[in-house]
Scaffold this motif. Structure first.
Motif, PDB file in Angstrom:
ATOM      1  N   LYS A 126     -38.738  -4.912  26.280  1.00  9.60           N
ATOM      2  CA  LYS A 126     -37.833  -3.819  26.677  1.00  9.60           C
ATOM      3  C   LYS A 126     -36.398  -4.223  26.345  1.00  9.60           C
ATOM      4  CE  LYS A 126     -40.432  -1.120  29.891  1.00  9.60           C
ATOM      5  NZ  LYS A 126     -40.857  -0.987  31.264  1.00  9.60           N
ATOM      6  N   GLU A 127     -36.010  -3.966  25.115  1.00  4.90           N
ATOM      7  CA  GLU A 127     -34.657  -4.289  24.665  1.00  4.90           C
ATOM      8  C   GLU A 127     -33.972  -2.997  24.221  1.00  4.90           C
ATOM      9  OE1 GLU A 127     -34.451  -8.605  22.802  1.00  4.90           O
ATOM     10  OE2 GLU A 127     -35.508  -7.208  21.500  1.00  4.90           O
ATOM     11  N   HIS A 128     -32.697  -2.945  24.395  1.00 13.47           N
ATOM     12  CA  HIS A 128     -31.967  -1.767  23.907  1.00 13.47           C
ATOM     13  C   HIS A 128     -30.518  -2.123  23.599  1.00 13.47           C
ATOM     14  CE1 HIS A 128     -31.493  -1.689  28.370  1.00 13.47           C
ATOM     15  NE2 HIS A 128     -30.220  -1.616  28.000  1.00 13.47           N
ATOM     16  N   TRP A 129     -29.879  -1.263  22.813  1.00 12.56           N
ATOM     17  CA  TRP A 129     -28.448  -1.404  22.589  1.00 12.56           C
ATOM     18  C   TRP A 129     -27.713  -0.755  23.761  1.00 12.56           C
ATOM     19  CZ3 TRP A 129     -27.646  -4.858  19.119  1.00 12.56           C
ATOM     20  CH2 TRP A 129     -28.455  -4.959  18.000  1.00 12.56           C
ATOM     21  N   ALA A 130     -26.648  -1.403  24.220  1.00  9.30           N
ATOM     22  CA  ALA A 130     -25.879  -0.853  25.334  1.00  9.30           C
ATOM     23  C   ALA A 130     -25.082   0.380  24.888  1.00  9.30           C
ATOM     24  CB  ALA A 130     -24.938  -1.907  25.896  1.00  9.30           C
ATOM     25  N   ASP A 131     -24.688   0.421  23.623  1.00 14.35           N
ATOM     26  CA  ASP A 131     -23.979   1.600  23.096  1.00 14.35           C
ATOM     27  C   ASP A 131     -24.321   1.730  21.608  1.00 14.35           C
ATOM     28  OD1 ASP A 131     -22.439  -0.269  21.688  1.00 14.35           O
ATOM     29  OD2 ASP A 131     -20.988  -0.411  23.327  1.00 14.35           O
ATOM     30  N   ASP A 132     -23.711   2.710  20.939  1.00 14.31           N
ATOM     31  CA  ASP A 132     -24.139   2.921  19.555  1.00 14.31           C
ATOM     32  C   ASP A 132     -23.396   2.061  18.522  1.00 14.31           C
ATOM     33  OD1 ASP A 132     -21.778   4.287  19.555  1.00 14.31           O
ATOM     34  OD2 ASP A 132     -22.703   6.295  19.526  1.00 14.31           O
ATOM     35  N   THR A 133     -22.633   1.082  18.994  1.00  6.99           N
ATOM     36  CA  THR A 133     -21.982   0.176  18.028  1.00  6.99           C
ATOM     37  C   THR A 133     -22.960  -0.896  17.532  1.00  6.99           C
ATOM     38  OG1 THR A 133     -21.287  -1.376  19.747  1.00  6.99           O
ATOM     39  CG2 THR A 133     -19.759   0.419  19.241  1.00  6.99           C
ATOM     40  N   GLU A 134     -24.088  -1.058  18.226  1.00  2.90           N
ATOM     41  CA  GLU A 134     -25.052  -2.127  17.929  1.00  2.90           C
ATOM     42  C   GLU A 134     -24.388  -3.495  17.934  1.00  2.90           C
ATOM     43  OE1 GLU A 134     -27.907  -1.366  14.856  1.00  2.90           O
ATOM     44  OE2 GLU A 134     -28.502   0.526  15.786  1.00  2.90           O
ATOM     45  N   LYS A 135     -23.456  -3.672  18.873  1.00  2.00           N
ATOM     46  CA  LYS A 135     -22.804  -4.973  19.026  1.00  2.00           C
ATOM     47  C   LYS A 135     -23.018  -5.541  20.423  1.00  2.00           C
ATOM     48  CE  LYS A 135     -19.424  -4.393  15.415  1.00  2.00           C
ATOM     49  NZ  LYS A 135     -18.069  -4.064  15.007  1.00  2.00           N
ATOM     50  N   HIS A 136     -23.872  -4.872  21.188  1.00  2.00           N
ATOM     51  CA  HIS A 136     -24.113  -5.296  22.561  1.00  2.00           C
ATOM     52  C   HIS A 136     -25.578  -4.976  22.888  1.00  2.00           C
ATOM     53  CE1 HIS A 136     -22.894  -4.758  27.108  1.00  2.00           C
ATOM     54  NE2 HIS A 136     -24.067  -5.333  26.958  1.00  2.00           N
ATOM     55  N   ALA A 137     -26.399  -6.043  22.939  1.00  2.00           N
ATOM     56  CA  ALA A 137     -27.838  -5.843  23.182  1.00  2.00           C
ATOM     57  C   ALA A 137     -28.200  -6.304  24.582  1.00  2.00           C
ATOM     58  CB  ALA A 137     -28.638  -6.616  22.152  1.00  2.00           C
ATOM     59  N   GLU A 138     -29.219  -5.646  25.159  1.00  3.50           N
ATOM     60  CA  GLU A 138     -29.684  -6.032  26.490  1.00  3.50           C
ATOM     61  C   GLU A 138     -31.209  -6.124  26.500  1.00  3.50           C
ATOM     62  OE1 GLU A 138     -26.019  -4.125  29.106  1.00  3.50           O
ATOM     63  OE2 GLU A 138     -27.869  -2.978  28.916  1.00  3.50           O
ATOM     64  N   SER A 139     -31.726  -7.007  27.345  1.00  8.49           N
ATOM     65  CA  SER A 139     -33.166  -7.222  27.430  1.00  8.49           C
ATOM     66  C   SER A 139     -33.561  -7.263  28.900  1.00  8.49           C
ATOM     67  CB  SER A 139     -33.502  -8.547  26.750  1.00  8.49           C
ATOM     68  OG  SER A 139     -34.877  -8.767  26.795  1.00  8.49           O
ATOM     69  N   ILE A 140     -34.738  -6.728  29.201  1.00 16.20           N
ATOM     70  CA  ILE A 140     -35.182  -6.690  30.603  1.00 16.20           C
ATOM     71  C   ILE A 140     -36.380  -7.622  30.789  1.00 16.20           C
ATOM     72  CG2 ILE A 140     -36.209  -5.205  32.387  1.00 16.20           C
ATOM     73  CD1 ILE A 140     -34.638  -2.882  31.061  1.00 16.20           C
ATOM     74  N   ALA A 141     -36.326  -8.427  31.835  1.00 16.72           N
ATOM     75  CA  ALA A 141     -37.477  -9.272  32.186  1.00 16.72           C
ATOM     76  C   ALA A 141     -38.180  -8.655  33.382  1.00 16.72           C
ATOM     77  CB  ALA A 141     -37.006 -10.678  32.538  1.00 16.72           C
ATOM     78  N   VAL A 142     -39.523  -8.676  33.347  1.00 17.81           N
ATOM     79  CA  VAL A 142     -40.286  -8.161  34.481  1.00 17.81           C
ATOM     80  C   VAL A 142     -41.106  -9.291  35.098  1.00 17.81           C
ATOM     81  CG1 VAL A 142     -42.227  -6.688  35.147  1.00 17.81           C
ATOM     82  CG2 VAL A 142     -40.426  -5.776  33.707  1.00 17.81           C
ATOM     83  N   VAL A 143     -40.994  -9.445  36.410  1.00 20.62           N
ATOM     84  CA  VAL A 143     -41.856 -10.370  37.144  1.00 20.62           C
ATOM     85  C   VAL A 143     -42.363  -9.615  38.359  1.00 20.62           C
ATOM     86  CG1 VAL A 143     -41.938 -12.499  38.506  1.00 20.62           C
ATOM     87  CG2 VAL A 143     -40.632 -12.454  36.383  1.00 20.62           C
ATOM     88  N   THR A 144     -43.688  -9.559  38.537  1.00 21.43           N
ATOM     89  CA  THR A 144     -44.222  -8.915  39.734  1.00 21.43           C
ATOM     90  C   THR A 144     -44.953  -9.946  40.590  1.00 21.43           C
ATOM     91  OG1 THR A 144     -46.373  -8.340  38.794  1.00 21.43           O
ATOM     92  CG2 THR A 144     -44.596  -6.738  38.488  1.00 21.43           C
ATOM     93  N   GLU A 145     -45.026  -9.631  41.865  1.00 21.18           N
ATOM     94  CA  GLU A 145     -45.731 -10.519  42.779  1.00 21.18           C
ATOM     95  C   GLU A 145     -47.202 -10.628  42.373  1.00 21.18           C
ATOM     96  OE1 GLU A 145     -45.491 -10.670  47.472  1.00 21.18           O
ATOM     97  OE2 GLU A 145     -46.999  -9.236  46.832  1.00 21.18           O
ATOM     98  N   GLU A 146     -47.798  -9.489  41.980  1.00 20.90           N
ATOM     99  CA  GLU A 146     -49.226  -9.465  41.660  1.00 20.90           C
ATOM    100  C   GLU A 146     -49.542 -10.374  40.471  1.00 20.90           C
ATOM    101  OE1 GLU A 146     -50.728  -5.637  40.524  1.00 20.90           O
ATOM    102  OE2 GLU A 146     -52.787  -6.400  40.428  1.00 20.90           O
ATOM    103  N   ALA A 147     -48.785 -10.214  39.376  1.00 18.55           N
ATOM    104  CA  ALA A 147     -49.069 -11.016  38.179  1.00 18.55           C
ATOM    105  C   ALA A 147     -48.764 -12.490  38.423  1.00 18.55           C
ATOM    106  CB  ALA A 147     -48.265 -10.486  36.995  1.00 18.55           C
TER     107      ALA A 147
END
Ligand code: NAI
Ligand code: MG
Length: 334
Positions: A126-147
């Motif tokens: 789950k990665e995305h650009w923060a805006d349309d300049t494509e100079k700022h990228a963000e990534s999401i980490a998921v951790v659940t209790e179950e897994a």
């Protein structure tokens, strides 16, 4: 006979899966292969890196032996390895690193196994650009209790079954307080159900140093997806490199076995690839299929070859041979 889906994959995959087929035949392993395509080769040939027939075959037979798959860097399709692990909920990635006879490294008597959470963390893509300049990228980490509970419990159960003394949980909860903090908290709670097994936790940067300074202190290591990926290559390095470590991806009702290494484009097609990484993975597969005796026979033949016929082994572990000579020598020792 047990049906196993065989995915040769990319790069050195064709060479090393051919080697496994020969050795299994020589060992009279009761496995019949259902060959399927996946990876860059499938994408180039069929326009799809994970054809529907391959998914269907795994759905039907629930077990696969997979060669490495090339994943384009930076752009292109998502990792098929990650897709398969998520699709079949193969939450345990088990990666042993054990010192082998006559394979020289600066580290002696290493015997550890890394349990890597295989479906979450930063690998959900789950990665995305923060805006349309494509100079700022963000990534999401998921951790659940179950897994977290599933992988940590699997690590403790393995320690108990194999009579290993200690489980080390690796995290970065000083900085990633919610995600890896949750993983640590679940670990502390699961540990209470296994009072016979020692439990400790280490921050990942310290762990990297400890693994190099004193790897013998570790038995079972359990960690999140990205840390597990990195530390398992490190662990391979302790015992002779990526050519000698296998792995298992195990879920509740399906399993996929593969080497820790990738498609090794630098040596592909040159008959240089060490087949024993995938072979060790296939021995984990035989144990999963309750064929421990045949797995033990093959392991003995590998060890005998390392000790008595080092010249036939591949060059990555100090031999003078090729994939073919190594394979033939193992077959001769069966
Ligand atoms: P790699 O693991 O393919 O190679 C790293 C180094 O180890 C290379 O010098 C290679 O020659 C050597 N090596 C690997 N396996 C060996 C073997 N069996 N015998 C002798 N030497 C061996 O890693 P790299 O180069 O970073 O990745 C290449 C491709 O593989 C990438 O597209 C990557 O995405 C993919 N990959 C796939 C994996 C999988 O299918 N599970 C795992 C890791 C990478
Ligand atoms: Mg890796």
């Amino acid at each position: 006979m047990k049906n196993v889906v065989l995915i040769p994959g990319d790069g050195i995959g064709t060479e090393i899966t051919a080697s496994i087929k020969k050795i299994f035949e020589a060992a009279k392993a009761p496995v019949s292969w259902i060959e399927c395509k996946a990876g860059l080769n499938a994408y180039e040939e069929l326009g799809n890196p994970l054809p529907a027939e391959t998914i269907k075959a795994i759905e039907e037979h629930r077990i696969a032996l997979k060669g490495p798959l090339t994943t384009p860097v930076g752009t292109g399709f998502r990792s098929i390895n990650v897709t398969l692990r998520q699709k079949f909920n193969l939450f345990s990635n088990i990666r042993p690193a054990i010192t082998l006879p006559n394979v020289h490294t600066p580290f002696k008597e290493v015997d550890l196994v890394i349990f890597r959470e295989n479906t979450q963390g930063l690998y959900i893509g789950k990665e995305h650009w923060a805006d349309d300049t494509e100079k700022h990228a963000e990534s999401i980490a998921v951790v659940t209790e179950e897994a977290s509970q599933k992988i940590i419990t699997a690590a403790f159960e393995y320690a108990r079954k194999k009579e290993m003394q200690k489980v080390t949980l690796v995290h970065k909860a000083n900085i990633l307080k919610l995600t890896t903090g949750l993983f640590l908290k679940v670990g502390q709670s699961v540990a209470k159900d296994f009072p016979d097994i020692e439990f400790e936790d280490l921050i990942v940067d310290n762990m990297a140093m400890q693994m190099v300074m004193n790897p013998q202190q570790f038995d079972v290591v359990v960690t999140t997806n990205l840390f597990g990926d990195i530390l398992s290559d490190l662990a391979s390095g302790l015992v002779g490199g990526l050519g000698v470590t296998g792995s298992a991806n195990i879920g509740n009702d399906a399993a996929m076995f593969e080497a820790v290494h990738g498609s090794a484009p630098d040596i592909a097609g040159q008959n240089k690839a060490n087949p024993i990484a995938l072979l060790f993975s296939s021995l984990m597969m035989l144990e999963y299929l309750d064929e421990k005796k045949i797995a033990d026979n093959i392991r003995k033949a590998i060890y005998k070859t390392l000790v008595e016929k080092k010249s036939a082994c591949t060059m990555d572990i100090g031999g003078k041979g090729t994939t073919t000579t190594f394979t033939e020598a193992i077959c001769a020792n069966l």
